[in-house]
Write a protein that holds these residues in place. Structure first.
Motif, PDB file in Angstrom:
ATOM      1  N   THR A   1      11.673 -48.290  23.814  1.00 11.44           N
ATOM      2  CA  THR A   1      11.298 -49.594  24.364  1.00 11.44           C
ATOM      3  C   THR A   1      11.961 -49.809  25.715  1.00 11.44           C
ATOM      4  OG1 THR A   1      10.938 -50.576  22.182  1.00 11.44           O
ATOM      5  CG2 THR A   1      11.426 -52.087  24.009  1.00 11.44           C
ATOM      6  N   ALA A   2      11.154 -50.084  26.714  1.00 10.73           N
ATOM      7  CA  ALA A   2      11.659 -50.256  28.077  1.00 10.73           C
ATOM      8  C   ALA A   2      10.497 -50.603  28.995  1.00 10.73           C
ATOM      9  CB  ALA A   2      12.333 -48.978  28.574  1.00 10.73           C
ATOM     10  N   VAL A   3      10.831 -50.972  30.210  1.00 12.68           N
ATOM     11  CA  VAL A   3       9.833 -51.017  31.271  1.00 12.68           C
ATOM     12  C   VAL A   3       9.776 -49.619  31.889  1.00 12.68           C
ATOM     13  CG1 VAL A   3       9.147 -52.040  33.470  1.00 12.68           C
ATOM     14  CG2 VAL A   3      10.271 -53.454  31.718  1.00 12.68           C
ATOM     15  N   TYR A   4       8.571 -49.094  31.990  1.00 10.02           N
ATOM     16  CA  TYR A   4       8.363 -47.755  32.517  1.00 10.02           C
ATOM     17  C   TYR A   4       7.818 -47.843  33.934  1.00 10.02           C
ATOM     18  CZ  TYR A   4       9.336 -45.562  28.065  1.00 10.02           C
ATOM     19  OH  TYR A   4       9.973 -45.104  26.919  1.00 10.02           O
ATOM     20  N   TYR A   5       8.425 -47.069  34.819  1.00  8.98           N
ATOM     21  CA  TYR A   5       8.048 -47.055  36.223  1.00  8.98           C
ATOM     22  C   TYR A   5       7.640 -45.635  36.633  1.00  8.98           C
ATOM     23  CZ  TYR A   5      10.901 -51.318  36.381  1.00  8.98           C
ATOM     24  OH  TYR A   5      11.433 -52.558  36.154  1.00  8.98           O
ATOM     25  N   CYS A   6       6.640 -45.548  37.496  1.00 13.12           N
ATOM     26  CA  CYS A   6       6.408 -44.271  38.150  1.00 13.12           C
ATOM     27  C   CYS A   6       6.898 -44.371  39.587  1.00 13.12           C
ATOM     28  CB  CYS A   6       4.943 -43.855  38.104  1.00 13.12           C
ATOM     29  SG  CYS A   6       3.801 -44.876  39.036  1.00 13.12           S
ATOM     30  N   ALA A   7       7.246 -43.225  40.132  1.00 12.50           N
ATOM     31  CA  ALA A   7       7.803 -43.179  41.480  1.00 12.50           C
ATOM     32  C   ALA A   7       7.401 -41.873  42.149  1.00 12.50           C
ATOM     33  CB  ALA A   7       9.314 -43.309  41.428  1.00 12.50           C
TER      34      ALA A   7
ATOM     35  N   GLN B   1       1.014 -46.933  53.705  1.00 10.83           N
ATOM     36  CA  GLN B   1       2.153 -46.639  52.841  1.00 10.83           C
ATOM     37  C   GLN B   1       1.659 -46.479  51.406  1.00 10.83           C
ATOM     38  OE1 GLN B   1       5.731 -48.506  53.712  1.00 10.83           O
ATOM     39  NE2 GLN B   1       6.461 -48.649  51.604  1.00 10.83           N
ATOM     40  N   LEU B   2       2.210 -45.481  50.729  1.00  9.45           N
ATOM     41  CA  LEU B   2       1.803 -45.194  49.365  1.00  9.45           C
ATOM     42  C   LEU B   2       2.091 -46.378  48.454  1.00  9.45           C
ATOM     43  CD1 LEU B   2       0.817 -42.896  47.433  1.00  9.45           C
ATOM     44  CD2 LEU B   2       3.229 -42.372  47.080  1.00  9.45           C
ATOM     45  N   GLN B   3       1.103 -46.702  47.622  1.00  9.81           N
ATOM     46  CA  GLN B   3       1.301 -47.726  46.608  1.00  9.81           C
ATOM     47  C   GLN B   3       1.003 -47.134  45.245  1.00  9.81           C
ATOM     48  OE1 GLN B   3      -0.956 -51.257  47.666  1.00  9.81           O
ATOM     49  NE2 GLN B   3       0.740 -52.024  48.913  1.00  9.81           N
ATOM     50  N   LEU B   4       1.799 -47.530  44.259  1.00  2.43           N
ATOM     51  CA  LEU B   4       1.666 -47.011  42.901  1.00  2.43           C
ATOM     52  C   LEU B   4       1.487 -48.173  41.937  1.00  2.43           C
ATOM     53  CD1 LEU B   4       4.634 -44.459  43.017  1.00  2.43           C
ATOM     54  CD2 LEU B   4       2.213 -43.973  43.385  1.00  2.43           C
ATOM     55  N   VAL B   5       0.575 -47.991  40.995  1.00  2.00           N
ATOM     56  CA  VAL B   5       0.342 -49.008  39.973  1.00  2.00           C
ATOM     57  C   VAL B   5       0.323 -48.340  38.610  1.00  2.00           C
ATOM     58  CG1 VAL B   5      -1.204 -50.770  39.092  1.00  2.00           C
ATOM     59  CG2 VAL B   5      -0.955 -50.470  41.562  1.00  2.00           C
ATOM     60  N   GLU B   6       1.197 -48.805  37.723  1.00  2.00           N
ATOM     61  CA  GLU B   6       1.251 -48.281  36.363  1.00  2.00           C
ATOM     62  C   GLU B   6       0.378 -49.120  35.436  1.00  2.00           C
ATOM     63  OE1 GLU B   6       5.550 -48.173  38.044  1.00  2.00           O
ATOM     64  OE2 GLU B   6       3.861 -49.548  37.974  1.00  2.00           O
ATOM     65  N   SER B   7      -0.110 -48.484  34.393  1.00  2.00           N
ATOM     66  CA  SER B   7      -0.847 -49.189  33.347  1.00  2.00           C
ATOM     67  C   SER B   7      -0.713 -48.406  32.054  1.00  2.00           C
ATOM     68  CB  SER B   7      -2.319 -49.363  33.722  1.00  2.00           C
ATOM     69  OG  SER B   7      -2.948 -48.106  33.841  1.00  2.00           O
ATOM     70  N   GLY B   8      -1.136 -49.039  30.955  1.00  2.00           N
ATOM     71  CA  GLY B   8      -1.157 -48.352  29.673  1.00  2.00           C
ATOM     72  C   GLY B   8      -0.046 -48.752  28.722  1.00  2.00           C
ATOM     73  N   GLY B   9       0.859 -49.593  29.189  1.00  2.00           N
ATOM     74  CA  GLY B   9       1.911 -50.044  28.298  1.00  2.00           C
ATOM     75  C   GLY B   9       1.382 -50.999  27.243  1.00  2.00           C
ATOM     76  N   GLY B  10       2.259 -51.346  26.298  1.00  2.00           N
ATOM     77  CA  GLY B  10       1.856 -52.272  25.249  1.00  2.00           C
ATOM     78  C   GLY B  10       2.800 -52.207  24.078  1.00  2.00           C
ATOM     79  N   LEU B  11       2.357 -52.802  22.988  1.00  2.00           N
ATOM     80  CA  LEU B  11       3.120 -52.830  21.745  1.00  2.00           C
ATOM     81  C   LEU B  11       2.566 -51.756  20.816  1.00  2.00           C
ATOM     82  CD1 LEU B  11       5.129 -54.156  19.748  1.00  2.00           C
ATOM     83  CD2 LEU B  11       3.276 -55.744  19.140  1.00  2.00           C
ATOM     84  N   VAL B  12       3.453 -50.943  20.284  1.00  2.00           N
ATOM     85  CA  VAL B  12       3.031 -49.871  19.389  1.00  2.00           C
ATOM     86  C   VAL B  12       4.040 -49.759  18.264  1.00  2.00           C
ATOM     87  CG1 VAL B  12       4.212 -48.076  20.727  1.00  2.00           C
ATOM     88  CG2 VAL B  12       2.255 -47.462  19.304  1.00  2.00           C
ATOM     89  N   GLN B  13       3.589 -49.334  17.102  1.00  2.03           N
ATOM     90  CA  GLN B  13       4.484 -49.157  15.967  1.00  2.03           C
ATOM     91  C   GLN B  13       5.272 -47.852  16.093  1.00  2.03           C
ATOM     92  OE1 GLN B  13       2.126 -49.464  12.380  1.00  2.03           O
ATOM     93  NE2 GLN B  13       2.220 -51.702  12.417  1.00  2.03           N
ATOM     94  N   PRO B  14       6.431 -47.783  15.475  1.00  2.00           N
ATOM     95  CA  PRO B  14       7.179 -46.524  15.474  1.00  2.00           C
ATOM     96  C   PRO B  14       6.321 -45.375  14.951  1.00  2.00           C
ATOM     97  CG  PRO B  14       8.544 -48.291  14.643  1.00  2.00           C
ATOM     98  CD  PRO B  14       7.167 -48.867  14.808  1.00  2.00           C
ATOM     99  N   GLY B  15       6.423 -44.247  15.633  1.00  6.57           N
ATOM    100  CA  GLY B  15       5.592 -43.097  15.297  1.00  6.57           C
ATOM    101  C   GLY B  15       4.282 -43.048  16.029  1.00  6.57           C
ATOM    102  N   GLY B  16       3.951 -44.123  16.722  1.00  7.99           N
ATOM    103  CA  GLY B  16       2.687 -44.189  17.447  1.00  7.99           C
ATOM    104  C   GLY B  16       2.732 -43.529  18.804  1.00  7.99           C
ATOM    105  N   SER B  17       1.623 -43.654  19.520  1.00  8.23           N
ATOM    106  CA  SER B  17       1.466 -43.006  20.825  1.00  8.23           C
ATOM    107  C   SER B  17       0.921 -43.986  21.849  1.00  8.23           C
ATOM    108  CB  SER B  17       0.500 -41.822  20.717  1.00  8.23           C
ATOM    109  OG  SER B  17       0.977 -40.838  19.835  1.00  8.23           O
ATOM    110  N   LEU B  18       1.249 -43.704  23.096  1.00 14.83           N
ATOM    111  CA  LEU B  18       0.684 -44.417  24.231  1.00 14.83           C
ATOM    112  C   LEU B  18       0.515 -43.422  25.368  1.00 14.83           C
ATOM    113  CD1 LEU B  18       2.723 -47.756  24.485  1.00 14.83           C
ATOM    114  CD2 LEU B  18       0.304 -47.551  23.909  1.00 14.83           C
ATOM    115  N   ARG B  19      -0.440 -43.697  26.236  1.00 11.06           N
ATOM    116  CA  ARG B  19      -0.575 -42.911  27.459  1.00 11.06           C
ATOM    117  C   ARG B  19      -0.476 -43.846  28.647  1.00 11.06           C
ATOM    118  NH1 ARG B  19      -5.370 -39.069  29.949  1.00 11.06           N
ATOM    119  NH2 ARG B  19      -6.363 -41.100  30.322  1.00 11.06           N
ATOM    120  N   LEU B  20       0.518 -43.602  29.452  1.00 10.45           N
ATOM    121  CA  LEU B  20       0.700 -44.371  30.679  1.00 10.45           C
ATOM    122  C   LEU B  20      -0.016 -43.673  31.832  1.00 10.45           C
ATOM    123  CD1 LEU B  20       4.491 -45.269  30.451  1.00 10.45           C
ATOM    124  CD2 LEU B  20       2.524 -46.433  29.419  1.00 10.45           C
TER     125      LEU B  20
END
Length: 124
Positions: free
Chosen positions: A91-97, A1-20
């Protein structure tokens, strides 16, 4: 069965960037549309972006269009969400599906497999 794992979240200032990143195991992602969703406290889970099985199409919610970019690397069994110009409203919990029907939709009901989520906090 397919399993998915997210990473790359964190704390960032407004205007900043993240890659999940969303890494799949136990099956190949090649035939699945992949979506990114987010859920803020007290709110419904909402679709942010999705990419079709062969990267034919990418789709974005109005709230992130022009700021977020979804991409996939099937050789690495990984889907990415590049997030730029972040605001506190992101700001949220981000999920992939994963959607085996490749419906290319931001509706959560099409997605059969879900990761456990990664927290993104945008704050100064």
């Amino acid at each position: 069965q397919l399993q998915l794992v997210e990473s790359g979240g964190g704390l960032v200032q407004p205007g900043g960037s993240l890659r999940l990143s969303c890494v799949a195991s136990r099956a190949t992602l090649d035939y699945y549309a992949i979506g990114w969703f987010r859920q803020a406290p007290g709110k419904e889970r909402e679709g942010v972006s999705c990419i079709s099985a062969r990267s034919v199409g990418t789709y974005y919610s109005d709230s992130v269009k022009g700021r977020f970019t979804i991409s996939r690397d099937n050789a690495k069994n990984t889907v990415y969400l590049q997030m730029n110009s972040l605001t506190p409203e992101d700001t949220a919990v981000y999920y992939c599906a994963a959607d085996p029907t490749n419906a290319r939709t931001l509706s959560r009901w099409s997605y059969s497999y879900w990761g456990q989520g990664t927290q993104v906090t945008v704050s100064s």
